[in-house]
Structures are given as structure tokens and as C-alpha cells.
Design a protein around this motif. Sequence first.
Motif, PDB file in Angstrom:
ATOM      1  N   ALA A 264      41.526  39.123  31.130  1.00 44.80           N
ATOM      2  CA  ALA A 264      41.384  39.926  32.336  1.00 44.80           C
ATOM      3  C   ALA A 264      40.727  39.074  33.412  1.00 44.80           C
ATOM      4  O   ALA A 264      39.885  38.217  33.131  1.00 44.80           O
ATOM      5  CB  ALA A 264      40.549  41.167  32.047  1.00 44.80           C
ATOM      6  N   CYS A 265      41.144  39.281  34.636  1.00 43.15           N
ATOM      7  CA  CYS A 265      40.487  38.645  35.774  1.00 43.15           C
ATOM      8  C   CYS A 265      40.124  39.755  36.739  1.00 43.15           C
ATOM      9  O   CYS A 265      40.337  40.934  36.464  1.00 43.15           O
ATOM     10  CB  CYS A 265      41.396  37.606  36.425  1.00 43.15           C
ATOM     11  SG  CYS A 265      43.091  38.175  36.779  1.00 43.15           S
ATOM     12  N   TRP A 266      39.526  39.421  37.856  1.00 50.93           N
ATOM     13  CA  TRP A 266      39.181  40.451  38.821  1.00 50.93           C
ATOM     14  C   TRP A 266      39.120  39.838  40.205  1.00 50.93           C
ATOM     15  O   TRP A 266      38.973  38.634  40.386  1.00 50.93           O
ATOM     16  CB  TRP A 266      37.856  41.136  38.464  1.00 50.93           C
ATOM     17  CG  TRP A 266      36.668  40.230  38.347  1.00 50.93           C
ATOM     18  CD1 TRP A 266      35.717  39.973  39.293  1.00 50.93           C
ATOM     19  CD2 TRP A 266      36.290  39.453  37.204  1.00 50.93           C
ATOM     20  NE1 TRP A 266      34.778  39.082  38.813  1.00 50.93           N
ATOM     21  CE2 TRP A 266      35.104  38.766  37.528  1.00 50.93           C
ATOM     22  CE3 TRP A 266      36.838  39.288  35.927  1.00 50.93           C
ATOM     23  CZ2 TRP A 266      34.470  37.899  36.636  1.00 50.93           C
ATOM     24  CZ3 TRP A 266      36.202  38.433  35.040  1.00 50.93           C
ATOM     25  CH2 TRP A 266      35.030  37.757  35.400  1.00 50.93           C
ATOM     26  N   PHE A 267      39.285  40.723  41.194  1.00 54.98           N
ATOM     27  CA  PHE A 267      39.158  40.318  42.584  1.00 54.98           C
ATOM     28  C   PHE A 267      37.713  40.479  43.019  1.00 54.98           C
ATOM     29  O   PHE A 267      37.100  41.523  42.789  1.00 54.98           O
ATOM     30  CB  PHE A 267      40.017  41.197  43.493  1.00 54.98           C
ATOM     31  CG  PHE A 267      41.455  40.768  43.556  1.00 54.98           C
ATOM     32  CD1 PHE A 267      41.804  39.533  44.070  1.00 54.98           C
ATOM     33  CD2 PHE A 267      42.456  41.605  43.124  1.00 54.98           C
ATOM     34  CE1 PHE A 267      43.126  39.140  44.141  1.00 54.98           C
ATOM     35  CE2 PHE A 267      43.781  41.231  43.189  1.00 54.98           C
ATOM     36  CZ  PHE A 267      44.113  39.993  43.700  1.00 54.98           C
ATOM     37  N   GLU A 268      37.194  39.469  43.629  1.00 53.00           N
ATOM     38  CA  GLU A 268      35.880  39.574  44.233  1.00 53.00           C
ATOM     39  C   GLU A 268      35.870  38.704  45.478  1.00 53.00           C
ATOM     40  O   GLU A 268      36.246  37.526  45.422  1.00 53.00           O
ATOM     41  CB  GLU A 268      34.782  39.126  43.259  1.00 53.00           C
ATOM     42  CG  GLU A 268      33.380  39.359  43.794  1.00 53.00           C
ATOM     43  CD  GLU A 268      32.289  39.041  42.774  1.00 53.00           C
ATOM     44  OE1 GLU A 268      31.143  38.878  43.205  1.00 53.00           O
ATOM     45  OE2 GLU A 268      32.586  38.938  41.580  1.00 53.00           O
ATOM     46  N   ASN A 269      35.500  39.302  46.593  1.00 57.85           N
ATOM     47  CA  ASN A 269      35.348  38.509  47.807  1.00 57.85           C
ATOM     48  C   ASN A 269      36.653  37.816  48.211  1.00 57.85           C
ATOM     49  O   ASN A 269      36.638  36.727  48.771  1.00 57.85           O
ATOM     50  CB  ASN A 269      34.241  37.482  47.583  1.00 57.85           C
ATOM     51  CG  ASN A 269      33.558  37.043  48.863  1.00 57.85           C
ATOM     52  OD1 ASN A 269      33.616  37.732  49.880  1.00 57.85           O
ATOM     53  ND2 ASN A 269      32.923  35.899  48.826  1.00 57.85           N
TER      54      ASN A 269
END
Length: 263
Positions: A26-31
Amino acid sequence: MRPAASLLILCLLAASGGPALAGETACWFENGAVVVPAAIGGMAGDYVLDLSAPRTLLHETAAQRAGYAETALTLPVLLAGQRTAPGPVTVQDLDYRNVGFFTPILGVIGADILGRYVVTLDFAPCRLDLELLGSAGRPRGRGLGVTVVGGVATVQAAASDGVGGVAGAFALDTASNGGVRARGPADAPRQKPAGTLPALSLDGVLRRDLPAVVAGELPDGVVGALGVQVLAGYRLRLDPAAGRLWLTPVAGHEKGPDVSAGP
């Protein structure tokens, strides 16, 4: 916010020396950037995933905390269940890459690591898959031709400021909060658009009025970089060995008020 469970599993794998198998995370969006759990050497934490970065980078603060004083290290990288053989890692002050992030960014996973695999990246939900080169099947369709320039994968695109235009090799920037990125100061953050690009043509689709980031180095011969506000409209599958990039539109993202069929 990063998934704590993914980071815990990553730390356990790093400690156990598990086998190098094709895997996913899993990855995620940040900034405005894609962030993944990863480990360089024994330094596990949050890393920016950047297909437009030729080299993998480690924040000097993390390196010093781990007892390294050198700026050029040789260390393995653990990402999505894949452990690479020890390779070059550049140590830099990455405070400028940390601007606006909720959690500290330990480094940048670049094209020198990602180019060893077939990379599939979904943006919603965010997920990264790595497959060994030559072991993966190919999606339907021709895909876009990929040329490696200065160590990074590029595709052909064209941009216009309303007066003049430029066409050529554009990198895939999964770490900039904009639609496009132009070459700018090496130590400038990529999270704040500095203007608007009137038009961008990619794979027969014309996009208008894209936020533009002016920051960061690009290899010689690379015109610019496509940012996440363009890339997030697709499922990306990059196969360096085949020299192809498949962009599968995500329902509801491929068309909008400022997107039209190109000539």
C-alpha cells in the motif's frame, strides 16, 4: 496518514532478511506525492516514490542517526517485498523535500531502483506492485513508447505557454503537487505550484490550465515532468525492458471541463 501495519511488516521483513519475491505494498498520497513504506539499509520509514529522480536519496539526518558519516553509501533497498543487492545511495540534506509532510521523509526511492522492475501504480486506492523484468505479462494495447534519458523513463508530450511550445521527453514525476514540473532550483520544494501551464498534450489528450511546479533538477535532454495531477487519472504500468508505458484511464478522471481529445 501512513498505514502503521504496513510499516510494521516492512520492519519485520528488513530484520528477517526475507526472500526477494515480486510483491506489492500500500502507498498513500501526502502533500501531493506518493509515499511508500521502505527501508534503505536498516533505516525503515516513509520514503517518497519518485520515478523522475535518477538516484535514490537518503536524508543525511537519517544516515547520521544510523552512524553513517559518508555522503556516498552502498546499501540494499527493501520495497514492496523486494530486497535489492547493495547499490549506490546518495546522502543529502533533504529538508526541502520534507516541506509540508505530516511525517518525516527519510529519503527518495528513485529510478535506479524502480527501473529494475515492472512497476504498476494505482492511485485510488494507492497501491504499488513490483514484478521482475521479463516475468510479467503485458496489458492489451500498444502503450506509449518509453525512452530512458539520463537514467529516468520518459514519454513524448508537448506543452504550450500560449505563445510558444515545446515537445520532447517528459519524465514521470510521482512526487510533485502539480500537473507538470519544469526544471528549477535543486533545493526547492515541489509541493507549491508556481503558475499555470495553458496546454499539455499527452497520448492524444489535450489538457488545459494545469498547475505548474518549477523546482528540482531534471537530466539533460528531459524537457519536463508529468506530475501527479495528470498521472493520477490513470493506472500506470511501466515496463522498462519492453520500453512501454501503459496508461489505463480511471473512470471519472480521464475527462473533465479542461480535458479534451487532442489532434
